[in-house]
Design an enzyme around this catalytic site. Structure first.
Site, PDB file in Angstrom:
ATOM      1  N   LYS A 114       8.629  36.293  15.423  1.00 35.27           N
ATOM      2  CA  LYS A 114       8.848  34.823  14.829  1.00 35.27           C
ATOM      3  C   LYS A 114      10.320  34.412  15.205  1.00 35.27           C
ATOM      4  O   LYS A 114      11.156  35.152  15.366  1.00 35.27           O
ATOM      5  CB  LYS A 114       8.670  35.016  13.239  1.00 35.27           C
ATOM      6  CG  LYS A 114       9.440  33.793  12.649  1.00 35.27           C
ATOM      7  CD  LYS A 114       9.051  33.831  10.883  1.00 35.27           C
ATOM      8  CE  LYS A 114      10.304  34.239   9.997  1.00 35.27           C
ATOM      9  NZ  LYS A 114      11.547  33.695  10.452  1.00 35.27           N
ATOM     10  N   GLU A 184      10.275  26.549   5.616  1.00 38.65           N
ATOM     11  CA  GLU A 184      10.933  27.210   4.605  1.00 38.65           C
ATOM     12  C   GLU A 184      11.911  26.133   3.807  1.00 38.65           C
ATOM     13  O   GLU A 184      12.616  25.223   4.346  1.00 38.65           O
ATOM     14  CB  GLU A 184      11.930  28.663   4.917  1.00 38.65           C
ATOM     15  CG  GLU A 184      12.720  28.894   4.074  1.00 38.65           C
ATOM     16  CD  GLU A 184      13.635  30.074   4.445  1.00 38.65           C
ATOM     17  OE1 GLU A 184      13.525  30.585   5.652  1.00 38.65           O
ATOM     18  OE2 GLU A 184      14.292  30.703   3.515  1.00 38.65           O
TER      19      GLU A 184
END
Ligand code: KIV
Length: 285
Positions: A114, A184
């Protein structure tokens, strides 16, 4: 249960089954998470705060990440694991990004990496790593490695323009070849808009209930990390309190001579060996 693949995650999205994603940093926690049936584990660079005691993720190194990914892989051999590329392990060039992504796969056997961000430079990194045959998860919104530029650790996409920019960023991540994106710290409406427009799995942490899956930092949700708890965390347990109580009881019982109890927490010697032992000791004086 066998390890899930990208095809399984795409199938879950199609079947409207939520993808359950949780961080882990060590063997024991990974083992428990696999037992609990999580679909995906992130070895996040939040390792820096949760395990190494730093204030930010910046000091976390590739070697830190590899060591912890290896431990998590040993604990969860049948779970899809994502290794988080730490600060400056991919920013400088495509070559560096590919080399470090390769280290994650080769040395710790994770399934994907990621990386944070979504500008044209990050799009190139995603393309380069993907071209090397490595699965990439993008990460947009509240991206701690870009803390300075996004104005600190705070929710993103709260104005109409910023929200639209995040929707575009998610598309860029998708078009660059990532197999999924993590969003996020954004309003639910932004998580929803990104998810509705996506052709790949959208995971959310603090992005509302509409994303295809949810991520939490395990130490937040079990009440182990108490330095700071973001608004989006639900505490499922208070493990920190349980541990402090156990440590305090041990301190007290040991000081008072109540632990260990002979015969209960001790090894035994056969009677004849004990008799001979005492007689040997006597002879030794
Ligand atoms: O490092 C991490 O755990 C992360 C999540 C907070 C998204 O990147």
């Amino acid at each position: 249960m066998s390890k899930k693949t990208v095809n399984d995650f795409n199938g879950m999205v199609e079947a409207k089954e939520k993808i359950v994603y949780l961080t882990a940093y060590d063997y024991l926690t990974a083992k428990m998470e696999e037992k609990a049936g999580v679909d995906m584990i992130l070895v996040g660079d939040s390792l820096g705060m949760v395990c190494l005691g730093y204030d930010t993720t910046f000091p976390v190194t590739m070697d830190d990440m590899i060591r912890h990914c290896q431990a998590v892989r040993r604990g969860a051999p049948n779970t899809f694991i994502v290794g988080d590329m730490p600060y400056m392990s991919y920013q400088a060039s495509d070559e560096l990004a590919v080399a470090n992504a390769g280290r994650f796969i080769k040395e710790s056997l994770v399934d994907a990496v990621k990386l944070e961000g979504a500008g044209p430079m990050i799009a190139n990194r995603i393309k380069a790593i993907t071209a090397a045959g490595i699965l990439v998860m993008g990460h947009i919104g509240l991206t701690p490695q870009f803390m300075g530029q996004i104005g600190g650790y705070k929710a993103q996409g709260r104005s109409a323009k910023a929200a639209l920019s995040l929707v575009k960023q998610a598309k860029l991540v998708e078009e660059s070849g990532a197999f999924s994106v993590l969003v996020e710290g954004v309003p639910s409406a932004v998580g929803k808009a990104i998810t509705e427009r996506a052709n790949f799995p959208v995971l959310g942490i603090g992005a509302g209930p509409y994303t295809h899956g949810q991520l939490l930092i395990y130490a937040d949700m079990v009440g182990l990390y108490d330095n700071f708890t973001p608004k989006f965390v639900k505490k499922y347990a208070n493990v920190g309190e349980v541990m402090v109580k156990a440590f305090s009881d041990y301190v007290q019982e040991t000081r008072e001579g109540m632990f260990p109890i002979d015969g209960e927490h001790t090894y035994k010697m056969k009677d004849e060996e004990a008799v001979e032992f005492w007689s040997l000791l006597e002879k030794e004086g």
